[in-house]
Design an enzyme around this catalytic site. Structure first.
Site, PDB file in Angstrom:
ATOM      1  N   ASN A  17       0.837  -1.208   0.000  1.00 15.98           N
ATOM      2  CA  ASN A  17       0.000   0.000   0.000  1.00 15.98           C
ATOM      3  C   ASN A  17       0.864   1.248   0.000  1.00 15.98           C
ATOM      4  O   ASN A  17       2.035   1.209   0.398  1.00 15.98           O
ATOM      5  CB  ASN A  17      -0.872   0.067   1.274  1.00 15.98           C
ATOM      6  CG  ASN A  17      -1.896  -1.029   1.357  1.00 15.98           C
ATOM      7  OD1 ASN A  17      -2.418  -1.489   0.347  1.00 15.98           O
ATOM      8  ND2 ASN A  17      -2.183  -1.465   2.572  1.00 15.98           N
ATOM      9  N   LYS A  46       1.050  -4.350   5.098  1.00 18.89           N
ATOM     10  CA  LYS A  46       1.681  -5.287   6.021  1.00 18.89           C
ATOM     11  C   LYS A  46       2.673  -6.211   5.320  1.00 18.89           C
ATOM     12  O   LYS A  46       3.730  -6.534   5.873  1.00 18.89           O
ATOM     13  CB  LYS A  46       0.622  -6.096   6.774  1.00 18.89           C
ATOM     14  CG  LYS A  46      -0.243  -5.246   7.712  1.00 18.89           C
ATOM     15  CD  LYS A  46      -1.030  -6.104   8.690  1.00 18.89           C
ATOM     16  CE  LYS A  46      -0.143  -6.699   9.746  1.00 18.89           C
ATOM     17  NZ  LYS A  46       0.510  -5.693  10.604  1.00 18.89           N
ATOM     18  N   GLY A 223       6.373  -6.492  26.115  1.00 19.14           N
ATOM     19  CA  GLY A 223       7.269  -7.443  25.484  1.00 19.14           C
ATOM     20  C   GLY A 223       6.556  -8.427  24.582  1.00 19.14           C
ATOM     21  O   GLY A 223       5.613  -8.073  23.866  1.00 19.14           O
ATOM     22  N   ASP A 245       5.649   6.951  16.843  1.00 19.97           N
ATOM     23  CA  ASP A 245       4.746   6.413  15.821  1.00 19.97           C
ATOM     24  C   ASP A 245       4.866   4.899  15.851  1.00 19.97           C
ATOM     25  O   ASP A 245       5.908   4.345  15.523  1.00 19.97           O
ATOM     26  CB  ASP A 245       5.112   6.966  14.445  1.00 19.97           C
ATOM     27  CG  ASP A 245       4.150   6.538  13.338  1.00 19.97           C
ATOM     28  OD1 ASP A 245       3.280   5.684  13.596  1.00 19.97           O
ATOM     29  OD2 ASP A 245       4.279   7.059  12.216  1.00 19.97           O
ATOM     30  N   ALA A 248       4.318   0.732  12.311  1.00 21.07           N
ATOM     31  CA  ALA A 248       4.917  -0.473  11.744  1.00 21.07           C
ATOM     32  C   ALA A 248       5.657  -1.319  12.773  1.00 21.07           C
ATOM     33  O   ALA A 248       6.449  -2.181  12.407  1.00 21.07           O
ATOM     34  CB  ALA A 248       5.870  -0.096  10.614  1.00 21.07           C
ATOM     35  N   ALA A 249       5.370  -1.108  14.051  1.00 26.08           N
ATOM     36  CA  ALA A 249       6.120  -1.817  15.087  1.00 26.08           C
ATOM     37  C   ALA A 249       5.977  -3.335  14.963  1.00 26.08           C
ATOM     38  O   ALA A 249       6.962  -4.072  15.039  1.00 26.08           O
ATOM     39  CB  ALA A 249       5.668  -1.356  16.464  1.00 26.08           C
ATOM     40  N   GLY A 250       4.752  -3.803  14.781  1.00 31.44           N
ATOM     41  CA  GLY A 250       4.528  -5.238  14.694  1.00 31.44           C
ATOM     42  C   GLY A 250       5.173  -5.857  13.466  1.00 31.44           C
ATOM     43  O   GLY A 250       5.760  -6.945  13.542  1.00 31.44           O
ATOM     44  N   ASP A 251       5.079  -5.175  12.320  1.00 29.14           N
ATOM     45  CA  ASP A 251       5.679  -5.709  11.098  1.00 29.14           C
ATOM     46  C   ASP A 251       7.199  -5.699  11.185  1.00 29.14           C
ATOM     47  O   ASP A 251       7.862  -6.610  10.677  1.00 29.14           O
ATOM     48  CB  ASP A 251       5.213  -4.889   9.885  1.00 29.14           C
ATOM     49  CG  ASP A 251       3.722  -5.043   9.631  1.00 29.14           C
ATOM     50  OD1 ASP A 251       3.175  -6.121   9.918  1.00 29.14           O
ATOM     51  OD2 ASP A 251       3.107  -4.076   9.145  1.00 29.14           O
TER      52      ASP A 251
END
Length: 328
Positions: A17, A46, A223, A245, A248-251
């Site tokens: 995207n 993602k 954690g 921000d 995109a932390a998880g990716d």
């Protein structure tokens, strides 16, 4: 983390995207107009996010998906290539590319609207895609393309003995077949609760282990939790930083985790290294633009050991919420 020589080969099947990001002091409520402080267009999605995160972390990454026949599609392809991601598997579909409208507040929280565009055309594999998957050590999947496409990728991975790492986001009912093809499930705590009806991550992970062999539940500032059949669960604490921000932390975590795991690291060590990558990303604005490079992750990971790692103890009395029913 000291990796062995060579870069782990990874394939990513998922969304690409253009993120349209507005920064505001406080996110607007329904019917409210607020004045923003800045606006940016940043490559995201993602699938593409995980591909960029893994490539910057040291992986040899092939992206499988679609962009539109528009200016955004051309820009997205260039951005992935410049990040070191192989884009031969990124097809061009008629019409518009996918976009995500993202509002980021001063606390680093975000709300996101995704319009799939070309991502909605990825209902199966195209010529050459199965070969790209077969050449990888792991296939990274998410749920921003049609489930038919996700399943096609997972089936191809199973045919070739390739490890499947699934991020079940956006949260939705998962077909039993997809779960049976998944080697490692990486939900956040909210997605784990939606899938199981269990708010307590310990209980949610235990229930998920009846469906998949390994689970990593990300817990934000608390954690991440690793659970595998036949062993007690382990929690790895997060590095405490001030987030600007979290888009995109998880990716970032998943991409770095896949690289570390592909290099043979034990899962708790891989999670700690991925936590360092995620900690760097949340201190920067944007999705793919915020993702750190290998040297940065190594430097932070060497800056000091995390404390508190060990078995996660749960009361066994976590609350229940209505869970998502498995898909047909």
């Amino acid at each position: 983390m000291t990796p062995p020589p060579g870069s782990p080969a990874l394939a990513v099947l998922g969304s690409t995207n253009m993120d349209l990001v507005a920064y505001v002091p406080t996110a607007p409520r329904r019917g409210e107009t607020v004045t923003g402080s800045a606006f940016r267009t940043v490559p995201g999605g993602k699938g593409a996010n995980q591909a960029v995160a893994a490539a910057r972390a040291g992986g040899a990454v092939s992206m499988i998906g679609a962009v539109g026949a528009d200016d955004l599609g051309a820009r997205l392809r260039v951005a992935l290539t410049e990040a070191g991601v192989h884009t031969d598997g990124l097809r061009t579909a008629p019409g518009a590319s996918g976009i995500a409208h993202i509002v980021v507040d001063d606390e680093g929280g975000n709300s996101i609207i995704v319009v799939p565009g070309a991502n909605g055309t990825v209902t199966g594999l195209a010529d050459g895609d199965e070969d790209r998957i077969a050449a990888a050590g792991a296939l990274l999947l998410q749920l921003e393309i049609p489930l038919a496409g996700v399943l096609a990728g997972a089936r191809a991975a199973r045919r070739h003995g390739v490890r499947v790492i699934l991020t079940p986001a956006p949260a939705q009912p998962l077909p039993p077949e997809l779960l049976s093809l998944t080697d490692l499930l990486v939900p956040n705590e909210h997605e784990a609760a939606a899938l199981t009806g269990r708010d307590d991550p310990h209980e949610a992970a235990a229930e998920l282990l009846t469906l998949v062999p390994e689970v990593v539940v990300t817990l934000g500032a608390a954690g991440s939790l690793y659970a595998v059949r036949g062993a007690p669960p382990v929690v790895v604490p997060a590095r405490q930083v001030r987030a600007s921000d979290t888009t995109a932390a998880g990716d970032t975590f998943v991409g770095a985790l896949a690289v570390a795991s592909g290099e043979g690291c034990a899962m708790p060590e891989a999670m700690a290294w991925a936590s360092a990558a995620s900690a760097l990303s949340v201190q920067r604005e944007g999705a793919s633009a915020s993702m750190p490079y290998r040297a940065e992750i190594d430097a932070l990971a060497r800056s000091g050991p995390l404390t508190g790692s060990g078995p996660l103890t749960g009361s066994g009395h976590g609350s229940r919420r209505k869970k998502l029913n498995p898909g047909s």
